[in-house]
Design an enzyme around this catalytic site. Structure first.
Site, PDB file in Angstrom:
ATOM      1  N   LYS A  52       0.836  -1.216   0.000  1.00  0.00           N
ATOM      2  CA  LYS A  52       0.000   0.000   0.000  1.00  0.00           C
ATOM      3  C   LYS A  52       0.865   1.258   0.000  1.00  0.00           C
ATOM      4  O   LYS A  52       0.644   2.170  -0.793  1.00  0.00           O
ATOM      5  CB  LYS A  52      -0.908   0.027   1.249  1.00  0.00           C
ATOM      6  CG  LYS A  52      -1.934  -1.080   1.284  1.00  0.00           C
ATOM      7  CD  LYS A  52      -2.838  -0.953   2.494  1.00  0.00           C
ATOM      8  CE  LYS A  52      -2.108  -1.102   3.814  1.00  0.00           C
ATOM      9  NZ  LYS A  52      -1.463  -2.409   4.000  1.00  0.00           N
ATOM     10  N   THR A  53       1.849   1.279   0.878  1.00  0.00           N
ATOM     11  CA  THR A  53       2.695   2.469   0.935  1.00  0.00           C
ATOM     12  C   THR A  53       3.509   2.598  -0.347  1.00  0.00           C
ATOM     13  O   THR A  53       3.708   3.691  -0.870  1.00  0.00           O
ATOM     14  CB  THR A  53       3.612   2.407   2.180  1.00  0.00           C
ATOM     15  OG1 THR A  53       2.786   2.253   3.330  1.00  0.00           O
ATOM     16  CG2 THR A  53       4.426   3.669   2.324  1.00  0.00           C
ATOM     17  N   ASP A 239      -1.929   7.902   3.605  1.00  0.00           N
ATOM     18  CA  ASP A 239      -1.491   6.580   4.075  1.00  0.00           C
ATOM     19  C   ASP A 239      -2.160   6.282   5.417  1.00  0.00           C
ATOM     20  O   ASP A 239      -2.588   7.197   6.121  1.00  0.00           O
ATOM     21  CB  ASP A 239       0.044   6.578   4.255  1.00  0.00           C
ATOM     22  CG  ASP A 239       0.626   5.160   4.228  1.00  0.00           C
ATOM     23  OD1 ASP A 239      -0.146   4.187   4.065  1.00  0.00           O
ATOM     24  OD2 ASP A 239       1.856   5.033   4.364  1.00  0.00           O
ATOM     25  N   GLU A 240      -2.252   5.011   5.780  1.00  0.00           N
ATOM     26  CA  GLU A 240      -2.802   4.577   7.069  1.00  0.00           C
ATOM     27  C   GLU A 240      -4.178   5.198   7.329  1.00  0.00           C
ATOM     28  O   GLU A 240      -4.466   5.693   8.419  1.00  0.00           O
ATOM     29  CB  GLU A 240      -1.842   4.951   8.214  1.00  0.00           C
ATOM     30  CG  GLU A 240      -0.410   4.462   8.039  1.00  0.00           C
ATOM     31  CD  GLU A 240      -0.210   3.003   8.421  1.00  0.00           C
ATOM     32  OE1 GLU A 240      -1.188   2.344   8.794  1.00  0.00           O
ATOM     33  OE2 GLU A 240       0.940   2.529   8.307  1.00  0.00           O
ATOM     34  N   GLN A 273      -5.547  -3.194  10.785  1.00  0.00           N
ATOM     35  CA  GLN A 273      -4.437  -2.518  11.455  1.00  0.00           C
ATOM     36  C   GLN A 273      -4.879  -1.221  12.126  1.00  0.00           C
ATOM     37  O   GLN A 273      -4.059  -0.336  12.390  1.00  0.00           O
ATOM     38  CB  GLN A 273      -3.301  -2.233  10.474  1.00  0.00           C
ATOM     39  CG  GLN A 273      -2.650  -3.504   9.953  1.00  0.00           C
ATOM     40  CD  GLN A 273      -1.457  -3.194   9.079  1.00  0.00           C
ATOM     41  OE1 GLN A 273      -0.425  -2.734   9.547  1.00  0.00           O
ATOM     42  NE2 GLN A 273      -1.586  -3.423   7.790  1.00  0.00           N
ATOM     43  N   ARG A 621       5.225  -7.359  10.909  1.00  0.00           N
ATOM     44  CA  ARG A 621       6.395  -6.502  10.672  1.00  0.00           C
ATOM     45  C   ARG A 621       7.587  -7.334  10.203  1.00  0.00           C
ATOM     46  O   ARG A 621       8.580  -6.803   9.723  1.00  0.00           O
ATOM     47  CB  ARG A 621       6.827  -5.733  11.947  1.00  0.00           C
ATOM     48  CG  ARG A 621       5.829  -4.745  12.531  1.00  0.00           C
ATOM     49  CD  ARG A 621       5.282  -3.781  11.531  1.00  0.00           C
ATOM     50  NE  ARG A 621       4.033  -4.257  10.986  1.00  0.00           N
ATOM     51  CZ  ARG A 621       3.507  -3.827   9.834  1.00  0.00           C
ATOM     52  NH1 ARG A 621       4.112  -2.926   9.114  1.00  0.00           N
ATOM     53  NH2 ARG A 621       2.362  -4.293   9.396  1.00  0.00           N
TER      54      ARG A 621
HETATM   55  P1  ATP Z   1       1.688  -2.080   5.942  1.00  0.00           P
HETATM   56  O1  ATP Z   1       0.269  -2.540   5.935  1.00  0.00           O
HETATM   57  O2  ATP Z   1       2.506  -2.816   6.939  1.00  0.00           O
HETATM   58  O3  ATP Z   1       1.818  -0.603   5.991  1.00  0.00           O
HETATM   59  P2  ATP Z   1       2.066  -1.931   3.101  1.00  0.00           P
HETATM   60  O4  ATP Z   1       0.853  -2.519   2.510  1.00  0.00           O
HETATM   61  O5  ATP Z   1       2.176  -0.462   3.135  1.00  0.00           O
HETATM   62  O6  ATP Z   1       2.319  -2.565   4.549  1.00  0.00           O
HETATM   63  P3  ATP Z   1       4.642  -1.824   1.842  1.00  0.00           P
HETATM   64  O7  ATP Z   1       5.406  -1.428   3.041  1.00  0.00           O
HETATM   65  O8  ATP Z   1       4.358  -0.809   0.814  1.00  0.00           O
HETATM   66  O9  ATP Z   1       3.295  -2.554   2.316  1.00  0.00           O
HETATM   67  O10 ATP Z   1       5.337  -3.058   1.125  1.00  0.00           O
HETATM   68  C1  ATP Z   1       5.806  -4.190   1.841  1.00  0.00           C
HETATM   69  C2  ATP Z   1       7.091  -4.721   1.235  1.00  0.00           C
HETATM   70  O11 ATP Z   1       6.831  -5.349  -0.001  1.00  0.00           O
HETATM   71  C3  ATP Z   1       8.082  -3.638   0.951  1.00  0.00           C
HETATM   72  O12 ATP Z   1       9.368  -4.131   1.207  1.00  0.00           O
HETATM   73  C4  ATP Z   1       7.893  -3.374  -0.528  1.00  0.00           C
HETATM   74  O13 ATP Z   1       9.025  -2.830  -1.130  1.00  0.00           O
HETATM   75  C5  ATP Z   1       7.593  -4.758  -1.055  1.00  0.00           C
HETATM   76  N1  ATP Z   1       6.783  -4.784  -2.276  1.00  0.00           N
HETATM   77  C6  ATP Z   1       5.605  -4.164  -2.475  1.00  0.00           C
HETATM   78  N2  ATP Z   1       5.111  -4.433  -3.697  1.00  0.00           N
HETATM   79  C7  ATP Z   1       6.001  -5.249  -4.312  1.00  0.00           C
HETATM   80  C8  ATP Z   1       6.078  -5.894  -5.596  1.00  0.00           C
HETATM   81  N3  ATP Z   1       5.131  -5.750  -6.510  1.00  0.00           N
HETATM   82  N4  ATP Z   1       7.162  -6.660  -5.847  1.00  0.00           N
HETATM   83  C9  ATP Z   1       8.120  -6.821  -4.926  1.00  0.00           C
HETATM   84  N5  ATP Z   1       8.108  -6.252  -3.697  1.00  0.00           N
HETATM   85  C10 ATP Z   1       7.075  -5.474  -3.383  1.00  0.00           C
HETATM   86 MG    MG Z   2       2.306   0.894   4.746  1.00  0.00          MG
END
Ligand code: ATP
Ligand code: MG
Length: 743
Positions: A52-53, A239-240, A273, A621
């Protein structure tokens, strides 16, 4: 290019480069859809680690690189200042120069900037001051005075809390209904709130809550200002989103709802979350998104790129126990996704827990892992102390992220100052720190008088104070308060001689009114401070004398990080939101600690579900390994008390978890004790080396024993871990033998 492994946090821009559009190629089709749907409202609703981020920041890049907007035409809201800083850095890298003028930050930071531009609309000037909590409280007390409220029953911090909650909900004084007003001081809160707001304006000041409240009020009442922002912000990124509160939601909706058509707002979040309801966050804001923006698209991301299959399975199994959730699928997205099972370790006591975590961290470092990729995530601030002391002993660099080190926290420094005066009455610096904490009416002039008396009589400040009290040379309330303080020290010295330093320090902190000061404080961090103070007396019990303890602390405080840039992170689960690490240690999974007793008492089932979401955040995490601990005993003041494993442990699905018990009291059918949790051999082998464990008695029928709570009794049956004891006071009980002492 930013090397992600150098950062303890989720990479914001992992790879987009300014040339070409290969940054899109590194996304999966759903993520790409989320980015290419640049126009119109979009909600990305997805589980932990699904990117997402990454979507949000790549979207920022995409908007710039496709020429849709200039950097300052994008409003980006992050949850913490740290996340904002990181995003800004990455944008700078992307653009090849530091990005100036970005509207990127937390809700509060963005609102502070807006309010400076339009302060006059709410009766302030551009140079208004933002008050801190101390100032707010002082002001509120002044404002309250004419109401002659019984402040013992209705202390000012409580009212400040009420006002803050109103502000979080967007309620200006005019919007408070009589029903809302009944909570505090029999219905005077609204009137005092009104007067407080008037006074703030006279001072050309505002408090933290006002930043959002004023700006939202301006946007609501000044269509010209609102139109200006509608023209400015072509895109909004949040975000969040699950943790926005009402006022933040109102502010966003005002900015996003254009008259001419739907705005380009993109919110990303995960209902599982949502962990800030205690600060007024409303997860319903997510559910309302499609109603607010009828043309909204919703994108779901299901592939998790962060964690191994077992980590995901454990987290998913746990969160499935919550009833109030939208329900989402989470699939492993990594190729190497099998990984290790999540470990659950039952250890003998909280000291063993700290030791084992630190040993494992050292081992990981020896194997070539960066410390930055390791985190210890705790439920409550007090838990950090044991780890800090261990890490300092072993010389492993660490940082308390998002907070102060244990011995640097204000309440700990205060309590230490009390102890220093107790042990050394000539410690003027310590006495000056606490003479007016809690408030004893000693101002700068009063303090000067005490200093003068001390100098004149060649005494330390405590002696000077006593002299003035003896001579009746002090007047008014402060004299009575100081007399009480000096008597507290005197009676504590007696107790110190008779009952030892732990009891004495507890007595001093009570008698001086220090503990009460925090008990009466209704600010959200007061309970945590009280827990820290309890933890301090626990630490005290490890030392034979007060002097030995104070010396230990002085040495510990001197600990210098030497500018180390590879350090292990210790932080709270709340603070770890959005971040990721290779290895995550999750200590203290015991009933009362996690789930926290306070949350259960105050929040009931809702509270429990929020704690479970926090557990979900914790486990997710971890990229490679999550290791959960629960200790069989924790020290409560000077005594050890048994603790129950957290109910969350039972909820973790067996196929993703490996459980070990070396005294934590967590027994399960089919437990394979020879199975290794770590690469370095079975834990059980280490058991014999632990002096604590060696000391555990092998109990037999007929042994006379003592239990910390039930007193003395006789063993009537025993097996490897359990005994049945017939107690004199409470009858027969089946217990873990580890809690029984042979007499
Ligand atoms: P959270 O809910 O914990 O905030 P999030 O959904 O924001 O998590 P991110 O932190 O953006 O998730 O991504 C998680 C990990 O996966 C990061 O290391 C990111 O670089 C990696 N990632 C995201 N998308 C891809 C992709 N398409 N291919 C490879 N790695 C990815
Ligand atoms: Mg995130």
């Amino acid at each position: 290019m930013v090397n992600t492994s150098e950062h303890p946090s989720a990479p914001l821009f992992s790879s987009p480069s300014a040339s070409g559009d290969n940054y899109l190629a590194r996304l999966n089709p759903e993520q790409r859809a989320a980015i290419e749907t640049t126009d119109g409202p979009l909600l990305v609703l997805a589980g932990a680690g699904t990117g997402k981020t990454r979507v949000l920041t790549t979207r920022f890049a995409h908007i710039l690189l496709t020429g849709r907007a200039k950097p300052w035409q994008i409003l980006t809201v992050t949850f913490t200042n740290k996340a904002a800083r990181e995003m800004r850095e990455r944008i700078g890298l992307l653009l090849g120069s530091p990005a100036e003028g970005l509207w990127l930050g937390t809700f509060h930071a963005l609102c502070a900037r807006m309010l400076r531009r339009h302060a006059e609309y709410v009766g302030l000037t551009q140079s208004f001051t933002i008050l801190d909590t101390d100032d707010q409280l002082r002001l509120l007390k002044q404002v309250m005075a004419p109401w002659q409220i019984d402040i013992k029953r209705w202390p000012a911090p409580g009212l400040l809390g009420v006002i803050q909650r109103w502000k979080d909900r967007g309620l200006t004084p005019e919007r408070i209904t009589p029903t809302e007003d009944s909570d505090f001081a029999n219905g005077h809160a609204r009137a005092i709130y009104t007067a407080y707001q008037v006074r703030l304006k006279q001072l050309n000041a505002c408090d933290f809550g006002d930043l959002m409240l004023h700006v939202t009020e301006i946007l609501r009442t000044r269509p010209d200002v609102l139109a200006q922002y509608h023209r400015l912000f072509r895109y909004i990124l949040v975000d969040e989103y699950q943790d926005t509160n009402t006022i933040q939601y109102l502010w966003l909706r005002l900015l996003a709802k254009h008259a001419e058509g739907p705005a380009n707002i993109c919110c990303v979040g995960d209902d599982d979350q949502s962990i800030y309801s205690w600060r007024g966050a409303e997860v319903e804001n997510i559910l309302r998104f499609e109603k607010d923006f009828p043309s909204a698209k919703v994108v779901r991301l299901e592939r998790n790129y962060r964690s191994t299959r077992h980590i995901l399975g454990a987290a998913a199994g746990l969160i499935a126990h919550n009833s109030e959730r939208l329900g989402k699928t989470l699939r492993p997205g990594r190729e190497d996704a099998e990984g290790k099972k999540v470990s659950v370790l039952g250890v003998w006591d909280s000291d063993t827990e700290a030791r084992m975590v630190c040993e494992q961290a050292e081992k990981l470092r020896a194997q070539g892992h960066a410390l930055k990729e390791i985190a210890i995530l705790v439920r409550a601030g007090f838990q950090t102390r044991a780890f800090e002391e261990r890490l300092m002993q072993t010389g492993l660099p660490y940082r308390i992220v998002g907070g102060l080190r244990f011995y640097e926290r204000a309440e700990i420094r205060d309590a230490l100052a009390y102890m220093r005066v107790l042990s050394q009455p000539a410690d003027d610096l310590a006495f000056e720190r606490i003479i007016n904490v809690p408030k004893r009416g000693v101002g700068p002039a009063g303090l000067q008088k005490l200093h003068a008396a001390a100098r004149a009589n060649n005494l330390p400040l405590t002696g000077g104070t006593e002299k003035l009290l003896e001579d009746n040379a002090l007047k008014g309330k402060s004299a009575a308060h100081l007399r009480q303080l000096m008597e507290a020290f005197a009676s504590t010295r007696d107790i110190l001689a008779r009952e030892g330093h732990v009891v004495a320090v507890e007595h001093l902190l009570e008698e001086s009114g220090y503990m009460d000061m925090w008990r009466q404080d209704r600010s959200p961090d007061a309970p945590g401070r009280l827990e820290n103070l309890k933890e301090l007396t626990r630490a005290l019990a490890d030392f034979g004398t007060l002097g030995a303890f104070l010396e230990h602390v002085a040495l510990v405080m001197d600990h210098d990080e030497n500018g180390q840039d590879d350090y292990l992170s210790i932080m709270t689960l709340h603070g770890a939101k959005g971040l990721e690490f290779d290895t995550v240690f999750l200590p203290g999974w015991e009933e009362g600690v996690f789930p926290s007793q306070r949350t259960l008492d105050e929040g009931g089932l809702k509270g429990l579900e929020e704690e479970r979401r926090l557990a979900y955040v914790g486990i997710t995490r971890a990229r490679q390994e999550a290791i959960i601990f629960h200790a069989g005993r924790r020290r409560i003041y000077a005594n050890w008390q048994p603790s129950m494993p957290s109910r969350f442990l039972e909820e973790l699905p067996d196929e993703h978890v490996v459980r070990h018990d070396e005294g934590g009291g967590f027994q399960r059918q089919g437990l394979n004790l020879s199975e290794s949790v770590f690469d370095n051999g079975p834990i059980i082998a280490r058991r014999r080396k632990d002096p604590m464990l060696e000391a555990a008695p092998a109990l037999q029928l007929g042994d006379h024993v003592r239990h910390p709570r039930f007193g003395e009794g006789v063993v009537i049956s025993a097996d490897r871990h359990h005994v049945e004891v017939s107690f004199e006071s409470v009858g027969t009980k089946r217990l873990l033998s580890s809690f029984i002492e042979k007499i």
